[in-house]
Write a protein that holds these residues in place. Structure first.
Motif, PDB file in Angstrom:
ATOM      1  N   GLY A 162       0.818  -1.208   0.000  1.00 52.29           N
ATOM      2  CA  GLY A 162       0.000   0.000   0.000  1.00 52.29           C
ATOM      3  C   GLY A 162       0.852   1.258   0.000  1.00 52.29           C
ATOM      4  O   GLY A 162       0.677   2.141  -0.843  1.00 52.29           O
ATOM      5  N   HIS A 163       1.808   1.337   0.961  1.00 53.83           N
ATOM      6  CA  HIS A 163       2.676   2.522   1.039  1.00 53.83           C
ATOM      7  C   HIS A 163       3.476   2.679  -0.250  1.00 53.83           C
ATOM      8  O   HIS A 163       3.600   3.778  -0.782  1.00 53.83           O
ATOM      9  N   SER A 164       4.023   1.561  -0.737  1.00 50.99           N
ATOM     10  CA  SER A 164       4.863   1.628  -1.938  1.00 50.99           C
ATOM     11  C   SER A 164       4.041   2.094  -3.133  1.00 50.99           C
ATOM     12  O   SER A 164       4.515   2.914  -3.939  1.00 50.99           O
ATOM     13  N   ALA A 165       2.823   1.573  -3.264  1.00 49.46           N
ATOM     14  CA  ALA A 165       1.984   1.947  -4.401  1.00 49.46           C
ATOM     15  C   ALA A 165       1.707   3.445  -4.364  1.00 49.46           C
ATOM     16  O   ALA A 165       1.762   4.126  -5.394  1.00 49.46           O
ATOM     17  N   TYR A 166       1.430   3.970  -3.165  1.00 47.60           N
ATOM     18  CA  TYR A 166       1.183   5.407  -2.998  1.00 47.60           C
ATOM     19  C   TYR A 166       2.384   6.201  -3.522  1.00 47.60           C
ATOM     20  O   TYR A 166       2.244   7.117  -4.332  1.00 47.60           O
ATOM     21  N   LEU A 167       3.590   5.833  -3.046  1.00 50.68           N
ATOM     22  CA  LEU A 167       4.789   6.589  -3.419  1.00 50.68           C
ATOM     23  C   LEU A 167       5.102   6.431  -4.900  1.00 50.68           C
ATOM     24  O   LEU A 167       5.459   7.403  -5.579  1.00 50.68           O
ATOM     25  N   LEU A 168       4.948   5.201  -5.417  1.00 47.70           N
ATOM     26  CA  LEU A 168       5.224   4.970  -6.835  1.00 47.70           C
ATOM     27  C   LEU A 168       4.245   5.749  -7.716  1.00 47.70           C
ATOM     28  O   LEU A 168       4.628   6.241  -8.793  1.00 47.70           O
ATOM     29  N   ALA A 169       3.012   5.870  -7.233  1.00 46.27           N
ATOM     30  CA  ALA A 169       2.023   6.631  -8.002  1.00 46.27           C
ATOM     31  C   ALA A 169       2.455   8.096  -8.117  1.00 46.27           C
ATOM     32  O   ALA A 169       2.333   8.719  -9.176  1.00 46.27           O
TER      33      ALA A 169
END
Lengths: 257, 256, 317
Positions: free
Chosen positions: B230-237
């Motif tokens: 979840g956190h990674s997806a947020y940052l990658l987005a």
């Protein structure tokens, strides 16, 4: 060529110039309050909730760190003026090339810059005391003594900043300044009493000008009075006077080559 | 992007002249903060509030939060400050734009360099964390990619925006009024769980809070796959959005 | 000038102390000069000739290392502030306060001279008119053009009604139109009796503005006189410039010298220059010698030629 001595009217003409520039950047005054306010909220209240009562401290943690952050606010505001702003005037704007050929002496210029920076520090201090009041962190009318105290803190760091600036070679040297200012901010008992340190380390911490500044402001703000305050005031006066003398000497050599 | 690599090499060759100073800063910053705040302030905190911090020492709690914050700061300096200079007074972009390089290649090469700078300064930070022993053993290594995407989540959107700007003062204002408060309220210094409900939700939605949560869960060895994803997806987005916008803004500025 | 000069220098020398391993540098090497009131005097020379160092000593902001200097009857080493109160300085890069308005820049500067606010306000209107900046009075310096900034710098330097105005490279970096406006303003000052001391490396500027010139090179004055006198004394009336293909220049110069063409033949990297009293006649001789230059130009001799003759180097490098 000598520094040329001080003439109050000439010195004040430089202060007037700086005041005109300050007047146009009132947001900068607000900006100089953002960082201390954030530290007060996050460390004073945030970490303060974790800390609870500190041994040997009568008030809650946020009220304990507030006067120390006040000292750092006055310090940074004054210091930034005679370091960043003066260096920019020396290198980028070349303001002094226009001022040196006027009757102003280098001593007038140095003192004028320091006085301007002291005012800047004073504004930051007054602003931060208002922030403290808004957050309900005024525990004693003694906090009013912090205002003249901030003048001394500003003087010491304005003069110190000016002296340091005469040693800078280029903008990247400001990183070295950060290497001194940051540990001083972290270790000069801003966030905890000096008793946290082992005995041998304490005299070293007590030598830091920021430690003395915090001494000068913290206890009166908390309504505690002792003679140590006078020692701190004496230290800051001496520190500022020596730094101003050094800065004037070096500036004379640089501006009147 | 066949010619992004030479652009990256260009930035690297400039860096070779200043790396010594930045290494000193990269080491000094974490060491000073971990001693001054982690150990010093930790001295006051560690008397019985371990439960709020999930049973770990204040240093162990604080260090990964500071890692994320320092990644953000490096990212912003490289993405905002350096790009502003390159597009403006330093002239690097103007010089590059007169060669066969496409704006997208100039952008990609510089972004590679931003990644390099975030990664190298965070690597030093992670080494300091390992030496201080504030991480759960080898888990410390997992914080490095987490810090990288945190830093880039600031660097790349910042670059996309800064290239449209002509006034340096805006950059400083953004840092002071946005990044600085974010730094203070993203759970670096204290646990977001201490905040009241609404504020807590708001704070945990901050990009830095995502980075802090990611770095912290990995550093403490308490990461759960869904949370990390979840956190990674947020940052990658954020990174992806930054790249998409930057492709447009770089072209507009470099080929006006 | 018969009256007592307002500036006298004898054997004036400036040596910069060695620093960071660099050897001591003799920037000004024992020069003599004097100016009378109302004169326009120019120091002409390339970068590094010692012009700026000389100007700094005249402005009483740099101590002389040797020789004597008297400005307005005073010694700069002893009376710095008193001298500075009576002169004006226009530095090369304007050094204006960019955050402040045009009006404020002048106001602030006047305060450095200890002038009363109402007196400054009184002079302000007249200075703004002089600098043709009345409509920009409340604009921030940031938005002014280069020419406007330079005019503001000059207006600012006049706030104390200086007897001597020092101008360091006053038109460097300005476009031709802005230069002409500026020259016009400086003429007016001269007419009002202000002594102008100018450094420049533009010979057209020196010819336009200066009554008398000192050509400087390597810290020394290598020639002095009015522009016309310098040209008459050191070069011919006309000059013939010839361009051939680049690698032919040396051989051509040799041939022309052998034929004793004109008074003197000078070989430059991009052309061959012939000094002759009659340029057209010299050109005819060139054609007669079966030489066919790509371009040929006959012009009047300028200070540039004087400088080339005196130093063997071009003025602008």
């Amino acid at each position: 060529m000598s520094a040329g001595g001080w003439a109050p009217r000439r010195t004040l003409s430089l202060v007037e110039r700086n005041a005109r520039i300050f007047r146009r950047s009132l947001t900068a005054v607000l900006a100089s309050l953002v960082e201390p306010t954030m530290y007060l909220l996050s460390v004073g209240f945030g970490v303060g909730a974790l800390v609870g009562r500190v041994a040997g401290v009568e008030v809650r943690y946020a009220a304990y760190v507030a006067p120390a952050i006040l000292a750092t606010a006055a310090m940074n505001a004054a210091f930034n003026q005679t370091s960043f702003a003066v260096f920019s005037r020396m290198r980028n704007e070349r303001s002094y090339d226009a001022i040196v050929p006027t009757p102003l002496s280098v001593a007038d210029i140095a003192l004028g810059e320091v006085i301007s920076a002291v005012f800047w520090g004073l504004f930051a201090a007054v602003g931060f005391v208002l922030v403290m009041a808004l957050l309900g962190l005024i525990v004693s009318p003694g906090v009013l003594l912090a205002i003249p105290g901030a003048l001394l803190v500003g003087f010491a760091f304005a003069a110190g900043g000016l002296a340091v600036t005469t040693y800078l070679r280029d903008w990247s040297d400001f990183q070295l300044i950060q290497l001194v200012m940051l540990p001083m901010f972290l270790f000069a008992t801003t966030f905890y009493p000096v008793s946290v340190y082992p005995g041998w380390l304490r005299p070293l911490v007590e030598l830091l000008p920021l430690y003395q500044s915090i001494q000068l402001l913290r206890e009166p703000s908390l309504g505690v009075f002792n003679w140590g305050v006078l020692a701190a005031a004496g230290y800051l006066m001496l520190f500022g006077a020596l730094a101003l003398a050094l800065a004037t000497r070096r500036l004379t050599r640089q501006l009147l080559a | 992007m066949p010619r992004a690599w030479p652009v990256f090499v260009y930035w690297l060759s400039l860096y070779r002249r200043t790396w010594r100073a930045t290494i000193v800063i990269s080491v000094a910053n974490p060491v000073l903060f971990l001693l001054g705040i982690g150990v010093g302030l930790g001295h006051l905190v560690n008397h019985g509030h371990a439960a709020t911090l999930g049973g770990v020492s204040y240093s162990a709690f604080f260090a990964p939060g500071l890692l994320a914050a320092s990644a953000m700061q490096t990212g912003y300096i490289e993405g905002a400050g350096r790009v502003f200079a390159a597009a403006g007074w330093a002239g690097s972009y103007r010089a590059a734009a007169t060669t066969p390089l496409e704006p997208g290649e100039i952008m990609a090469g510089h972004m590679l360099y931003m990644g390099f700078r975030v990664l190298s300064s965070c690597a030093v930070f992670v080494a300091v964390m390992a030496i201080f022993g504030v991480s759960a053993g080898w888990w410390v290594l997992a914080t490095l990619p987490a810090a990288l995407i945190t830093g880039l989540a600031f660097a790349i959107p910042a670059a996309a925006w800064v290239i449209t700007q002509r006034s340096m003062a805006r950059l400083q204002t953004l840092f002071r009024f946005l990044l600085m408060p974010m730094y203070m309220f993203s759970g670096t210094f204290f646990a977001l769980g201490q905040l009241p409900g609404g504020l807590r939700l708001l704070a945990s939605a901050l990009p830095l809070a995502q980075g802090v949560a990611l770095c912290r869960s990995l550093s403490l060895g308490r990461a759960s796959l869904p949370a990390v994803a979840g956190h990674s997806a947020y940052l990658l987005a954020l990174i992806l959005a930054g790249i998409l916008i930057a492709r447009v803004t770089y072209r507009r500025r470099l080929h006006p | 000038m018969e009256e007592t000069p307002i500036v006298v220098a004898r054997g004036l020398t400036k040596i910069y102390r060695s620093r960071d391993g660099a050897p001591a540098f003799r920037a000004v090497d024992g020069i003599d000069f004097s100016f009378g009131r109302g004169e326009a005097f120019g120091f002409l020379g390339p970068n590094g000739a010692g012009k700026s160092s000389t100007m700094r000593m005249l402005a009483a902001i740099s101590p002389a290392s040797g020789g004597s200097l008297e400005v307005l009857g005073m010694d700069p080493a002893l009376d710095g502030p008193r001298i500075r109160a009576r002169i004006g300085v226009v530095p090369q890069d304007d050094c204006l306060d960019r955050e402040l308005s045009v009006r404020e820049n002048i106001l602030v500067y006047g305060r450095y001279f200890g002038l009363r606010r109402d007196l400054i306000r009184e002079r302000l209107g007249e200075l703004l008119a002089f600098a043709q900046l009345e409509e920009k009075a409340d604009a921030q310096v940031e938005v002014l053009s280069g020419g406007m900034r330079r005019r503001l710098t000059i207006a600012r330097s006049l706030i104390n009604r200086p007897e001597i105005l020092l101008l360091d490279e006053p038109t460097t970096g300005l476009d031709p139109q802005a230069r002409h406006i500026l020259w016009d303003r400086l003429y007016r000052l001269k007419q009002d009796g202000v002594t102008l001391i100018i450094t420049t490396h533009y010979m057209d500027e020196a010819e336009q503005l200066c009554d008398r010139l000192a050509v400087m090179d390597g810290g020394r004055i290598v020639a002095e006189g009015s522009p016309r006198a310098l040209i008459e004394a050191h070069v011919t009336r006309e000059v013939l410039e010839l361009r051939f293909s680049v690698d032919a220049h040396a051989a051509v110069a040799e041939r022309l010298r052998d034929r004793r063409l004109g008074e003197r033949v000078e070989l430059l990297p991009d052309r061959v220059v012939v000094y002759a009293h009659d340029g057209e006649a010299a050109l005819a001789q060139v054609h007669a010698a079966q030489l066919s230059p790509i371009t040929a130009l006959v012009r009047r001799a300028t200070l540039e030629d004087v400088f080339l003759k005196l130093t063997g180097r071009s003025l602008i490098d």
